[in-house]
Each structure stands twice: as C-alpha cells, then as structure tokens.
Write a protein that holds these residues in place. Structure first.
Motif, mmCIF file in Angstrom:
data_model
loop_
_atom_site.group_PDB
_atom_site.id
_atom_site.type_symbol
_atom_site.label_atom_id
_atom_site.label_comp_id
_atom_site.label_asym_id
_atom_site.label_seq_id
_atom_site.Cartn_x
_atom_site.Cartn_y
_atom_site.Cartn_z
ATOM 1 N N SER A 4 0.847 -1.193 0.000
ATOM 2 C CA SER A 4 0.000 0.000 0.000
ATOM 3 C C SER A 4 0.886 1.248 0.000
ATOM 4 C CB SER A 4 -0.918 0.004 1.223
ATOM 5 O OG SER A 4 -0.178 0.296 2.381
ATOM 6 N N PRO A 5 0.344 2.386 -0.477
ATOM 7 C CA PRO A 5 1.139 3.620 -0.486
ATOM 8 C C PRO A 5 1.619 4.019 0.909
ATOM 9 C CG PRO A 5 -0.864 3.917 -1.770
ATOM 10 C CD PRO A 5 -0.955 2.577 -1.110
ATOM 11 N N VAL A 6 0.825 3.736 1.913
ATOM 12 C CA VAL A 6 1.204 4.087 3.281
ATOM 13 C C VAL A 6 2.442 3.302 3.703
ATOM 14 C CG1 VAL A 6 0.439 4.099 5.679
ATOM 15 C CG2 VAL A 6 -1.177 4.671 3.866
ATOM 16 N N VAL A 7 2.453 2.018 3.435
ATOM 17 C CA VAL A 7 3.586 1.174 3.798
ATOM 18 C C VAL A 7 4.813 1.563 2.983
ATOM 19 C CG1 VAL A 7 4.450 -1.205 3.821
ATOM 20 C CG2 VAL A 7 2.108 -0.726 4.529
ATOM 21 N N GLN A 8 4.628 1.873 1.695
ATOM 22 C CA GLN A 8 5.747 2.284 0.851
ATOM 23 C C GLN A 8 6.408 3.553 1.398
ATOM 24 O OE1 GLN A 8 4.283 2.714 -3.138
ATOM 25 N NE2 GLN A 8 4.029 0.519 -3.445
ATOM 26 N N VAL A 9 5.590 4.542 1.747
ATOM 27 C CA VAL A 9 6.135 5.798 2.270
ATOM 28 C C VAL A 9 6.833 5.561 3.602
ATOM 29 C CG1 VAL A 9 5.482 8.051 3.206
ATOM 30 C CG2 VAL A 9 4.571 7.308 1.013
ATOM 31 N N ALA A 10 6.212 4.763 4.479
ATOM 32 C CA ALA A 10 6.828 4.492 5.787
ATOM 33 C C ALA A 10 8.169 3.785 5.622
ATOM 34 C CB ALA A 10 5.877 3.661 6.651
ATOM 35 N N LEU A 11 8.242 2.816 4.717
ATOM 36 C CA LEU A 11 9.505 2.108 4.493
ATOM 37 C C LEU A 11 10.558 3.031 3.881
ATOM 38 C CD1 LEU A 11 8.268 -1.364 3.179
ATOM 39 C CD2 LEU A 11 9.326 -0.857 5.378
ATOM 40 N N LEU A 12 10.147 3.876 2.946
ATOM 41 C CA LEU A 12 11.084 4.807 2.320
ATOM 42 C C LEU A 12 11.605 5.815 3.337
ATOM 43 C CD1 LEU A 12 12.447 5.794 -0.279
ATOM 44 C CD2 LEU A 12 10.469 7.269 -0.627
ATOM 45 N N GLN A 13 10.716 6.359 4.161
ATOM 46 C CA GLN A 13 11.144 7.304 5.199
ATOM 47 C C GLN A 13 12.079 6.633 6.195
ATOM 48 O OE1 GLN A 13 10.765 10.541 6.170
ATOM 49 N NE2 GLN A 13 9.956 11.019 4.161
ATOM 50 N N THR A 14 11.763 5.424 6.581
ATOM 51 C CA THR A 14 12.621 4.698 7.528
ATOM 52 C C THR A 14 13.982 4.411 6.907
ATOM 53 O OG1 THR A 14 10.661 3.701 8.517
ATOM 54 C CG2 THR A 14 12.766 2.656 8.994
ATOM 55 N N ALA A 15 13.991 4.054 5.629
ATOM 56 C CA ALA A 15 15.260 3.775 4.953
ATOM 57 C C ALA A 15 16.129 5.021 4.870
ATOM 58 C CB ALA A 15 15.004 3.211 3.564
ATOM 59 N N THR A 16 15.519 6.174 4.589
ATOM 60 C CA THR A 16 16.311 7.400 4.495
ATOM 61 C C THR A 16 16.809 7.857 5.861
ATOM 62 O OG1 THR A 16 14.343 8.808 4.600
ATOM 63 C CG2 THR A 16 15.137 8.200 2.412
ATOM 64 N N GLN A 17 16.119 7.484 6.912
ATOM 65 C CA GLN A 17 16.515 7.870 8.264
ATOM 66 C C GLN A 17 17.391 6.816 8.940
ATOM 67 O OE1 GLN A 17 15.792 10.845 9.635
ATOM 68 N NE2 GLN A 17 14.789 11.430 7.739
ATOM 69 N N PHE A 58 8.116 10.166 14.673
ATOM 70 C CA PHE A 58 7.009 11.080 14.417
ATOM 71 C C PHE A 58 6.990 11.502 12.953
ATOM 72 C CE2 PHE A 58 4.704 15.130 14.831
ATOM 73 C CZ PHE A 58 3.624 14.699 15.581
ATOM 74 N N ARG A 59 8.179 11.761 12.396
ATOM 75 C CA ARG A 59 8.267 12.154 10.986
ATOM 76 C C ARG A 59 7.802 11.022 10.071
ATOM 77 N NH1 ARG A 59 13.741 14.603 9.208
ATOM 78 N NH2 ARG A 59 12.895 16.272 10.472
ATOM 79 N N VAL A 60 8.204 9.794 10.366
ATOM 80 C CA VAL A 60 7.770 8.646 9.565
ATOM 81 C C VAL A 60 6.250 8.488 9.651
ATOM 82 C CG1 VAL A 60 7.875 6.126 9.385
ATOM 83 C CG2 VAL A 60 9.980 7.449 9.689
ATOM 84 N N ALA A 61 5.696 8.617 10.861
ATOM 85 C CA ALA A 61 4.249 8.484 11.035
ATOM 86 C C ALA A 61 3.501 9.596 10.301
ATOM 87 C CB ALA A 61 3.903 8.503 12.526
ATOM 88 N N ALA A 62 4.009 10.825 10.355
ATOM 89 C CA ALA A 62 3.347 11.937 9.669
ATOM 90 C C ALA A 62 3.371 11.730 8.155
ATOM 91 C CB ALA A 62 4.011 13.263 10.040
ATOM 92 N N TRP A 68 -1.600 8.227 3.415
ATOM 93 C CA TRP A 68 -2.929 7.652 3.609
ATOM 94 C C TRP A 68 -4.009 8.644 3.177
ATOM 95 C CZ3 TRP A 68 -6.797 9.004 7.282
ATOM 96 C CH2 TRP A 68 -7.868 8.131 7.330
ATOM 97 N N LEU A 69 -3.839 9.919 3.535
ATOM 98 C CA LEU A 69 -4.804 10.943 3.126
ATOM 99 C C LEU A 69 -4.868 11.062 1.608
ATOM 100 C CD1 LEU A 69 -4.165 13.843 5.667
ATOM 101 C CD2 LEU A 69 -6.142 12.318 5.570
ATOM 102 N N GLN A 70 -3.719 11.013 0.954
ATOM 103 C CA GLN A 70 -3.700 11.093 -0.498
ATOM 104 C C GLN A 70 -4.378 9.877 -1.122
ATOM 105 O OE1 GLN A 70 0.500 11.555 -1.213
ATOM 106 N NE2 GLN A 70 0.318 13.782 -1.460
ATOM 107 N N ALA A 71 -4.133 8.705 -0.561
ATOM 108 C CA ALA A 71 -4.750 7.489 -1.085
ATOM 109 C C ALA A 71 -6.262 7.513 -0.910
ATOM 110 C CB ALA A 71 -4.146 6.261 -0.409
ATOM 111 N N GLU A 72 -6.727 8.133 0.169
ATOM 112 C CA GLU A 72 -8.166 8.223 0.433
ATOM 113 C C GLU A 72 -8.827 9.334 -0.374
ATOM 114 O OE1 GLU A 72 -10.151 6.308 2.629
ATOM 115 O OE2 GLU A 72 -8.383 5.007 2.557
#
Length: 120
Positions: A4-17, A58-62, A68-72
C-alpha cells in the motif's frame, strides 16, 4: 504483492533515516554503558538521543499519514493545520534533542587550568 502507499512511504522514510537511527541506537548504548562513570552526561545524552529517535518516528508516522490521506482522496484544506502542527512538533523534538546533547557534552566538566604565560 503490491504494498500500500502508506507502507511504501513508511519504508522509504525509515530507509532514508536509517543512518540516523543507527547513530541514535549507538549513542543510547554508549550513554547507558557509561552512566556509572558520567551519570549527568549520560542522562542528558539519553534524553537527547531519545528525543531525536521520537522525532524520526514522528516524521515517519506523519509521512505515512499524508500518504494515507492522499490514497483516500481527502481534501487538503482541513489537514493543513495538522501538517503545520506536525512540523512544529518535529522541530521542537529536534531542538530538545540537540540542546540535551549539547548539555551532555558540557555538563560536569571541570574548568581548564590556566597556564601561566611563559616569561621570555
């Protein structure tokens, strides 16, 4: 299987951090390992590294929430205040972390002895 887009963004943010997360974990480990020798500095270091770790979480969650908002298909106007608050909270946590780490560096240091100027 597509993520899902939410999981993709969370994984990408975590990888960059990830380099910062590794540094935070090492810093926490060192602060805890040396707490008997330098209790005040270790306490400030734990506070600082913890604040920085929470800030990254917090940044990853935001970011995942925005995805999620964009997907909805949510309209952005109502969420603008939330995003501004999220950014302010992130910067506040970063500031707390940096200030606490600065205290950890300088707390409990003995003043340097002044050497007498040499007579020539």
């Amino acid at each position: 299987m597509e993520l899902s887009p939410v999981v993709q963004v969370a994984l990408l943010q975590t990888a960059t951090q990830l380099p910062f997360l590794i540094a935070i974990v090492v810093g926490l480990w060192l602060a805890i390992a040396r707490r008997k020798r330098h209790p005040s500095a270790s306490l400030w270091a734990v506070i600082g590294f913890s604040a920085l770790g929470v800030q990254i979480g917090f940044r990853v969650a935001a970011s995942a929430y925005v995805a999620w908002l964009q997907a909805e298909g949510t309209v952005w106007e109502p969420t603008t205040a939330l995003l501004v608050s999220s950014n302010l909270a992130t910067y506040l946590l970063f500031l707390i972390g940096v200030v606490a780490l600065t205290f950890a560096v300088f707390v409990g240091r003995a003043p340097a002895e002044r050497s007498q100027p040499s007579a020539r």
